[in-house]
Design a protein around this motif. Structure first.
Motif: not given
Length: 313
Positions: A7-10, A13-17, A21-29, A54-58
């Protein structure tokens, strides 16, 4: 073993963004976050990006002024989610998303694109009044571009963000519930739908590998959160043990009060008008070309308005 999409999130850093990111990492993507190389010296955004890393996102560095950098970023993943924050004037958001659509089209590898919608379904707002209809018209421009490019999609209609609506008991300009008086939109009995922002993110990420949501609109309509403004107020009153003084504002007075506001404020107030006076979020049934999130994903323990308001006690 289930293979999860990259998943790429554009706009991460925003309010929902940041919640996406947190949900994507939490679900293992395998999660990539687009980092604009021209962000300047915005230290808060940099710190957010570093926390994602730090939490695993690239982090993927690129620029909307560099088409090839967008194409290269898109080629890294299977799914693109855009969460560029809404702008109440035509230009910035729509132009950036059109550039992203062009990059996705050229890359040719994306199996799902979720554009930056997340509010009222623009396809149902053809009769929206000015100046607020510009938001819906712009979103339809993006939808047409997606269709013309033949890009697989999911549109997410998340209705009212709880932080903006529930916090202030549905009063524009308020984000903390009052303890003395409250203004009601008309009689306050039109139904709306309120969704915790973290729940919006979780439902959104649930869709990306789900064939049931491919080329459809996902409506997030948690049953316990389909409430009128008056019902939201009554929940708050039950918590604080007192009845608020209530002042009803007619739709005529509400529309008249908009005229002296700045343009951007008028756009936002127009949205309040359609939601709170016309009930545009809850006055229709989800059709065959759409799905309802809480029906598809009953495992998501969404936050009810009852629980959301407890944080203000």
């Amino acid at each position: 073993m289930e293979i999860k999409s990259k998943v790429l999130i554009v706009g991460g850093t925003g309010y929902l963004g940041k919640r996406l990111v947190k949900a994507s990492l939490g679900l293992g993507h395998e999660t990539y976050v687009f980092q604009r190389e021209d962000m300047g010296v915005d230290i808060e955004k940099v710190q957010k990006l570093l926390s994602f890393k730090k939490k695993g996102a690239k982090l993927v560095i690129g620029s909307f002024n560099d088409h090839q950098s967008l194409v290269n970023a898109v080629k890294l993943v299977d799914v693109v989610i855009c969460a560029i924050s809404g702008v109440h004037i035509r230009s910035h958001q729509i132009l950036l998303q059109l550039k992203l659509v062009d990059a996705i089209k050229e890359a040719g590898n994306i199996k799902r694109f979720l554009p930056s919608e997340f509010g009222t379904d623009p396809a149902r707002m053809e009769d929206a009044i000015e100046p607020g209809r510009i938001t819906f018209d712009d979103k339809m421009v993006i939808r047409r571009a997606i269709a013309e490019a033949g890009i697989p999609f999911t549109y997410v209609s998340a209705n009212c963000f709880a932080g903006y609506f529930v916090g202030g008991l549905c009063q524009p300009g308020f984000i903390i519930p009052p303890t003395d008086r409250v203004s009601l939109h008309g009689d306050g009995n039109q139904k709306s739908i309120y969704v915790d922002e973290d729940d919006i993110a979780m439902y959104t990420l649930k869709t990306i590998d789900d064939p049931r949501t491919l080329n459809k609109t996902l409506y997030i309509r948690p049953p316990k959160n389909i409430l009128s403004q008056r019902e939201v107020v009554e929940i708050w009153e039950s918590y604080i043990g007192k009845e608020l003084d209530k002042f009803e504002i007619s739709k005529e007075d509400f529309l008249a009060s908009m005229k002296g506001a700045k343009y951007e404020e008028q756009v936002g107030l127009t949205h309040y008008y359609h939601v709170c006076y016309e009930g545009c979020l809850a006055n229709f049934e989800v059709g065959d070309d759409a799905e309802e999130a809480s029906n598809l994903y009953p495992d998501v323990q969404y936050t009810s308005v009852y629980d959301y308001l407890k944080r203000y006690l």
